[in-house]
Design a protein around this motif. Sequence first.
Motif, PDB file in Angstrom:
ATOM      1  N   ASP A   9     -32.632 -22.177 -20.922  1.00 10.33           N
ATOM      2  CA  ASP A   9     -33.115 -22.898 -22.095  1.00 10.33           C
ATOM      3  C   ASP A   9     -32.486 -22.259 -23.328  1.00 10.33           C
ATOM      4  OD1 ASP A   9     -34.522 -24.647 -23.679  1.00 10.33           O
ATOM      5  OD2 ASP A   9     -36.403 -23.543 -23.559  1.00 10.33           O
ATOM      6  N   ARG A  65     -30.976 -23.594 -29.594  1.00 12.04           N
ATOM      7  CA  ARG A  65     -30.176 -24.664 -30.189  1.00 12.04           C
ATOM      8  C   ARG A  65     -30.140 -24.520 -31.705  1.00 12.04           C
ATOM      9  NH1 ARG A  65     -27.598 -26.757 -25.980  1.00 12.04           N
ATOM     10  NH2 ARG A  65     -29.004 -27.416 -24.366  1.00 12.04           N
ATOM     11  N   SER A 105     -27.835 -36.228 -30.088  1.00 15.35           N
ATOM     12  CA  SER A 105     -28.116 -36.589 -28.707  1.00 15.35           C
ATOM     13  C   SER A 105     -29.340 -35.828 -28.215  1.00 15.35           C
ATOM     14  CB  SER A 105     -26.911 -36.251 -27.828  1.00 15.35           C
ATOM     15  OG  SER A 105     -27.213 -36.467 -26.486  1.00 15.35           O
ATOM     16  N   PRO A 106     -30.179 -36.473 -27.380  1.00 16.34           N
ATOM     17  CA  PRO A 106     -31.328 -35.772 -26.825  1.00 16.34           C
ATOM     18  C   PRO A 106     -30.967 -34.874 -25.656  1.00 16.34           C
ATOM     19  CG  PRO A 106     -31.273 -37.993 -26.009  1.00 16.34           C
ATOM     20  CD  PRO A 106     -30.137 -37.869 -26.996  1.00 16.34           C
ATOM     21  N   ALA A 107     -29.692 -34.865 -25.261  1.00 10.36           N
ATOM     22  CA  ALA A 107     -29.289 -34.084 -24.097  1.00 10.36           C
ATOM     23  C   ALA A 107     -27.841 -33.632 -24.251  1.00 10.36           C
ATOM     24  CB  ALA A 107     -29.424 -34.924 -22.835  1.00 10.36           C
ATOM     25  N   ASP A 108     -27.489 -32.557 -23.521  1.00 14.87           N
ATOM     26  CA  ASP A 108     -26.087 -32.171 -23.414  1.00 14.87           C
ATOM     27  C   ASP A 108     -25.408 -33.182 -22.499  1.00 14.87           C
ATOM     28  OD1 ASP A 108     -26.661 -29.957 -24.899  1.00 14.87           O
ATOM     29  OD2 ASP A 108     -26.603 -28.546 -23.241  1.00 14.87           O
ATOM     30  N   GLY A 109     -24.108 -33.122 -22.454  1.00 17.47           N
ATOM     31  CA  GLY A 109     -23.392 -34.009 -21.554  1.00 17.47           C
ATOM     32  C   GLY A 109     -22.319 -34.783 -22.289  1.00 17.47           C
ATOM     33  N   MET A 129     -25.015 -36.457 -17.465  1.00 14.74           N
ATOM     34  CA  MET A 129     -25.283 -35.019 -17.371  1.00 14.74           C
ATOM     35  C   MET A 129     -25.047 -34.562 -15.942  1.00 14.74           C
ATOM     36  SD  MET A 129     -28.736 -34.588 -19.618  1.00 14.74           S
ATOM     37  CE  MET A 129     -28.892 -32.901 -19.104  1.00 14.74           C
ATOM     38  N   ASN A 132     -25.168 -28.965 -17.300  1.00 12.74           N
ATOM     39  CA  ASN A 132     -25.640 -29.288 -18.643  1.00 12.74           C
ATOM     40  C   ASN A 132     -27.121 -28.951 -18.758  1.00 12.74           C
ATOM     41  OD1 ASN A 132     -23.590 -32.099 -18.283  1.00 12.74           O
ATOM     42  ND2 ASN A 132     -23.183 -30.517 -19.774  1.00 12.74           N
ATOM     43  N   CYS A 133     -27.561 -28.654 -19.975  1.00 11.30           N
ATOM     44  CA  CYS A 133     -28.987 -28.365 -20.209  1.00 11.30           C
ATOM     45  C   CYS A 133     -29.714 -29.635 -20.603  1.00 11.30           C
ATOM     46  CB  CYS A 133     -29.148 -27.351 -21.328  1.00 11.30           C
ATOM     47  SG  CYS A 133     -28.564 -25.723 -20.892  1.00 11.30           S
TER      48      CYS A 133
END
Length: 104
Positions: free
Chosen positions: A53, A56, A67-71, A99, A103-104
């Motif tokens: 985790d 960030r 973006s709500p996510a990595d990827g 993802m 990726n986190c």
Amino acid sequence: MNMLKIVAVPMHKEGRKFVAIFAAITVALSFLWEPLFWLGCGATVWCYYFFRDPVRMIPQNDTLVLSPADGVVSLIEEVVPPAELGLGQEPVTRVSVFMNVFNC
């Protein structure tokens, strides 16, 4: 760049029980055969890495889209939302983010 910050990132609290299970199995495997211990160590480290985790840094700018996510953004298109969402029949923009397990 500090290597410790790359390798020893914080772990999500929900992952602690899984890492503990992996570590316990690793200890049990160590009594059976030494090479199994080393395989278990690798699996335990992988489990820790899976539940990382990282801290960030979120930019504060009204002109950015975050973006709500990595990827990787794989698709941006206009689609009619599914009826079960109750959003009507008006097309909306859908952004698809791919993802993988790294990726986190």
